[in-house]
Design a protein around this motif. Sequence first.
Motif, PDB file in Angstrom:
ATOM      1  N   PRO A 215       0.548  -0.925   0.007  1.00 26.01           N
ATOM      2  CA  PRO A 215       0.144   0.277  -0.015  1.00 26.01           C
ATOM      3  C   PRO A 215       0.517   1.107   0.430  1.00 26.01           C
ATOM      4  CG  PRO A 215      -0.531  -1.753   1.228  1.00 26.01           C
ATOM      5  CD  PRO A 215       0.804  -2.068   0.922  1.00 26.01           C
ATOM      6  N   ARG A 216       2.351   0.560   0.853  1.00 28.44           N
ATOM      7  CA  ARG A 216       2.643   2.579   0.551  1.00 28.44           C
ATOM      8  C   ARG A 216       3.303   2.827  -0.414  1.00 28.44           C
ATOM      9  NH1 ARG A 216       7.638   2.553   0.964  1.00 28.44           N
ATOM     10  NH2 ARG A 216       8.146   0.250   0.663  1.00 28.44           N
ATOM     11  N   ILE A 217       3.509   1.848  -1.590  1.00 27.59           N
ATOM     12  CA  ILE A 217       3.646   1.937  -2.820  1.00 27.59           C
ATOM     13  C   ILE A 217       2.526   2.454  -3.844  1.00 27.59           C
ATOM     14  CG2 ILE A 217       4.549   0.899  -5.192  1.00 27.59           C
ATOM     15  CD1 ILE A 217       6.194  -1.417  -3.486  1.00 27.59           C
ATOM     16  N   PHE A 218       1.072   1.766  -3.586  1.00 29.44           N
ATOM     17  CA  PHE A 218       0.215   2.183  -4.248  1.00 29.44           C
ATOM     18  C   PHE A 218       0.154   3.548  -3.987  1.00 29.44           C
ATOM     19  CE2 PHE A 218      -1.394  -2.176  -4.031  1.00 29.44           C
ATOM     20  CZ  PHE A 218      -0.139  -3.100  -4.554  1.00 29.44           C
ATOM     21  N   ARG A 219       0.209   4.006  -2.608  1.00 26.39           N
ATOM     22  CA  ARG A 219      -0.168   6.098  -2.400  1.00 26.39           C
ATOM     23  C   ARG A 219       0.753   6.544  -2.980  1.00 26.39           C
ATOM     24  NH1 ARG A 219      -1.437   3.290   2.459  1.00 26.39           N
ATOM     25  NH2 ARG A 219       0.966   3.765   3.707  1.00 26.39           N
ATOM     26  N   GLU A 220       1.757   6.546  -4.107  1.00 28.59           N
ATOM     27  CA  GLU A 220       2.430   6.276  -4.713  1.00 28.59           C
ATOM     28  C   GLU A 220       1.752   7.249  -5.726  1.00 28.59           C
ATOM     29  OE1 GLU A 220       6.122   5.564  -6.292  1.00 28.59           O
ATOM     30  OE2 GLU A 220       6.667   4.640  -3.999  1.00 28.59           O
ATOM     31  N   PHE A 221       0.557   6.784  -6.176  1.00 28.66           N
ATOM     32  CA  PHE A 221      -0.085   7.320  -7.073  1.00 28.66           C
ATOM     33  C   PHE A 221      -1.767   8.347  -7.499  1.00 28.66           C
ATOM     34  CE2 PHE A 221       2.573   3.712  -8.825  1.00 28.66           C
ATOM     35  CZ  PHE A 221       2.865   3.917  -9.643  1.00 28.66           C
ATOM     36  N   LYS A 222      -1.817   8.689  -7.097  1.00 29.07           N
ATOM     37  CA  LYS A 222      -3.601   9.525  -7.536  1.00 29.07           C
ATOM     38  C   LYS A 222      -4.302   9.337  -7.637  1.00 29.07           C
ATOM     39  CE  LYS A 222      -2.946  12.047 -11.838  1.00 29.07           C
ATOM     40  NZ  LYS A 222      -4.472  11.474 -12.258  1.00 29.07           N
ATOM     41  N   GLU A 223      -4.292   7.915  -7.871  1.00 27.68           N
ATOM     42  CA  GLU A 223      -5.434   7.313  -8.513  1.00 27.68           C
ATOM     43  C   GLU A 223      -5.846   6.449  -7.587  1.00 27.68           C
ATOM     44  OE1 GLU A 223      -3.540   8.296 -12.762  1.00 27.68           O
ATOM     45  OE2 GLU A 223      -3.199   7.034 -11.007  1.00 27.68           O
ATOM     46  N   PHE A 224      -4.650   6.175  -6.787  1.00 29.49           N
ATOM     47  CA  PHE A 224      -4.674   4.901  -5.993  1.00 29.49           C
ATOM     48  C   PHE A 224      -6.065   5.764  -4.115  1.00 29.49           C
ATOM     49  CE2 PHE A 224      -4.427   2.782  -1.821  1.00 29.49           C
ATOM     50  CZ  PHE A 224      -4.187   1.480  -2.001  1.00 29.49           C
ATOM     51  N   GLY A 225      -6.879   5.187  -3.522  1.00 29.54           N
ATOM     52  CA  GLY A 225      -7.443   6.258  -2.823  1.00 29.54           C
ATOM     53  C   GLY A 225      -8.288   4.981  -1.797  1.00 29.54           C
ATOM     54  N   ARG A 226      -8.376   5.738  -0.808  1.00 27.83           N
ATOM     55  CA  ARG A 226      -9.408   4.585   0.011  1.00 27.83           C
ATOM     56  C   ARG A 226      -9.725   3.821  -0.702  1.00 27.83           C
ATOM     57  NH1 ARG A 226      -7.828   3.359   5.438  1.00 27.83           N
ATOM     58  NH2 ARG A 226      -5.776   4.269   6.469  1.00 27.83           N
ATOM     59  N   ASP A 227     -11.553   5.426  -1.250  1.00 32.36           N
ATOM     60  CA  ASP A 227     -12.493   5.355  -1.430  1.00 32.36           C
ATOM     61  C   ASP A 227     -12.586   4.825  -3.143  1.00 32.36           C
ATOM     62  OD1 ASP A 227     -10.802   7.189  -3.097  1.00 32.36           O
ATOM     63  OD2 ASP A 227     -12.416   8.800  -3.314  1.00 32.36           O
ATOM     64  N   THR A 228     -10.828   4.191  -3.647  1.00 32.49           N
ATOM     65  CA  THR A 228     -10.808   3.207  -5.114  1.00 32.49           C
ATOM     66  C   THR A 228     -11.248   1.506  -4.835  1.00 32.49           C
ATOM     67  OG1 THR A 228      -8.977   2.572  -4.838  1.00 32.49           O
ATOM     68  CG2 THR A 228      -9.989   5.230  -5.657  1.00 32.49           C
ATOM     69  N   ASN A 229     -11.576   1.073  -3.694  1.00 34.79           N
ATOM     70  CA  ASN A 229     -11.618   0.353  -2.615  1.00 34.79           C
ATOM     71  C   ASN A 229     -10.810  -0.983  -4.312  1.00 34.79           C
ATOM     72  OD1 ASN A 229     -13.042  -2.409  -1.378  1.00 34.79           O
ATOM     73  ND2 ASN A 229     -14.426  -2.785  -3.811  1.00 34.79           N
ATOM     74  N   TRP A 230      -9.173  -0.234  -3.099  1.00 36.05           N
ATOM     75  CA  TRP A 230      -8.357  -1.360  -3.878  1.00 36.05           C
ATOM     76  C   TRP A 230      -8.635  -1.407  -5.385  1.00 36.05           C
ATOM     77  CZ3 TRP A 230      -4.398  -1.934  -0.717  1.00 36.05           C
ATOM     78  CH2 TRP A 230      -4.336  -2.127   0.280  1.00 36.05           C
ATOM     79  N   LEU A 231      -8.235  -0.453  -5.940  1.00 38.43           N
ATOM     80  CA  LEU A 231      -8.206  -0.058  -7.911  1.00 38.43           C
ATOM     81  C   LEU A 231      -9.535  -0.838  -8.128  1.00 38.43           C
ATOM     82  CD1 LEU A 231      -4.373   0.202  -8.827  1.00 38.43           C
ATOM     83  CD2 LEU A 231      -6.827   2.565  -8.047  1.00 38.43           C
ATOM     84  N   GLY A 232     -10.655  -1.172  -7.476  1.00 42.48           N
ATOM     85  CA  GLY A 232     -11.936  -1.814  -7.843  1.00 42.48           C
ATOM     86  C   GLY A 232     -11.817  -3.892  -7.849  1.00 42.48           C
ATOM     87  N   PHE A 233     -10.697  -3.921  -7.166  1.00 39.06           N
ATOM     88  CA  PHE A 233     -10.834  -5.155  -7.189  1.00 39.06           C
ATOM     89  C   PHE A 233     -10.870  -6.018  -5.783  1.00 39.06           C
ATOM     90  CE2 PHE A 233      -7.664  -3.682 -10.835  1.00 39.06           C
ATOM     91  CZ  PHE A 233      -7.980  -5.056 -11.407  1.00 39.06           C
ATOM     92  N   GLY A 234     -11.297  -4.740  -4.937  1.00 36.28           N
ATOM     93  CA  GLY A 234     -11.786  -5.339  -3.904  1.00 36.28           C
ATOM     94  C   GLY A 234     -11.270  -5.874  -2.437  1.00 36.28           C
TER      95      GLY A 234
END
Length: 497
Positions: free
Chosen positions: A223-242
């Motif tokens: 998650p630390r790496i994912f947060r480097e991308f603006k598209e990733f956030g708590r409201d994206t539900n793991w980018l839609g993969f749940g």
Amino acid sequence: MSDATMIRSALFVDFDNIYLNFNNQDQDLAKAFATRPERWLRWLVESKPNVVVGGAVERRILIRRCYLNPSSFADFRPYFTKSAFEVIDCPPLTSRGKTSTDVHMVMDILETLHHYPSIDEFIILSGDADFTPVLIKLRKHDRRTSVLAAGYASPAYKASGDHVFDLDEFITAGIGFVELETEQQPLGSPATEANSPSIVQRIGARVHEVVQESGPVQAADLPRIFREFKEFGRDTNWLGFGTLRRLAVELVHASPKLVLIDDDPWKIGCAAPEVESAGAEPAETAEPGLDADTKQRMEEFIIETVRSSSVPVVLAKMAYLLGMKFGSRVSESQWYGSGSFKALLAHLNLPGVEISTLSSGFLFDRTIHEAPEEKMDSLQVKIHNITDTPLLPPEHYQILFRCLANEVNANGYSLNRTSKAVRDCCAEEGAAVARSHVNFVLLGLGHMRYRFQQGQEEAPLLAQKFYENVLNLCRSSQIFLSDEETASVRAWITGKP
């Protein structure tokens, strides 16, 4: 050993001990163990005995004995006789239901030791610490021992055996108790941009960069790496993969250079390149085992890597670096026949290099590094070293209990499914909690006769019950705690002073 290509074994099964421990965790698991002995017996036969590094041996179980209480478990007898077991009845001898199983087993083991000199290995399926002296006796007579404990087994008992079967592997591969995990649909409707291949591929490329630089990335660090991308956030539900796990699987599918490593805890790494060691035969034609030249070069590489690092080297990273240097043969040979990286390390000569007792595992040199354990609370380290209680920080314990309560409330309890779900939930919250940690907690709660109830679980109560189990482990291991130390353990496990 009488034959370099064969190990002759005798198997002794404490049915009541194994069955009841499994039953405390999952009734279906206990039933599967009791009604499928031919399956896990075949797994024992086919499992490569942990005899020598790279040793190509076959296990033959010549003696098979099962000890059970006929008053309670007579219905399971036919399943064992069908699998060519000698079934020894051990009825209750006291009003409290105490049987003579341990006495019968010890006498039969000693009789086998003295009357069957061809037996190389004694396999004992029981977690009863009363068998510790007989394991030590067998070692004195130069006989190998392999043990399996379904519930908590004292470190002294496990240390007395030459090999301890992995409980999770015995359940899944041996018994065949694998629950089908249904892929839930992602919650919510993520934005098309967030769910498009481009963001997944870009995140995959970034993960690949981190892996190349630092080695495999544990699930909790993703998650630390994912947060480097603006598209990733708590409201994206793991980018839609749940879930984090399903997103990680998608990253691997979208990035051929990445692989999902199902270690404990799981992680993402790079596929080792198809390279061959200098002067070695191609992997497809080389003989199995660790030859003297490869062993020496591997030892030199590990020592040099540890001493050139300013901090202790994580075992997962060292395993990855070895795979990169020595090629695909490392994984294809299952660490040259030893089964795991830790097992391989035990056969290497690494002067000055130590392995920390922390569950995550580090290699370090005391002349250069501070031992990882020295940074931890000394009482916690002591309890961990003696009782195997997971050496997790208090905040990770709180995450574990919260995830456990939420999972059981939502989906009910089943040992395999629950432990996997809780492990992944902890990773999603940034806690490096391995499945073995979760299983230890679940087994501890079972030892306290705790029964999960869907929709009624509360994290503080789970923490309190496990804390009580840790105190019991301390008492049984003769760790005598002062009032101040007891309060410290309570704060460690429950988060409450």
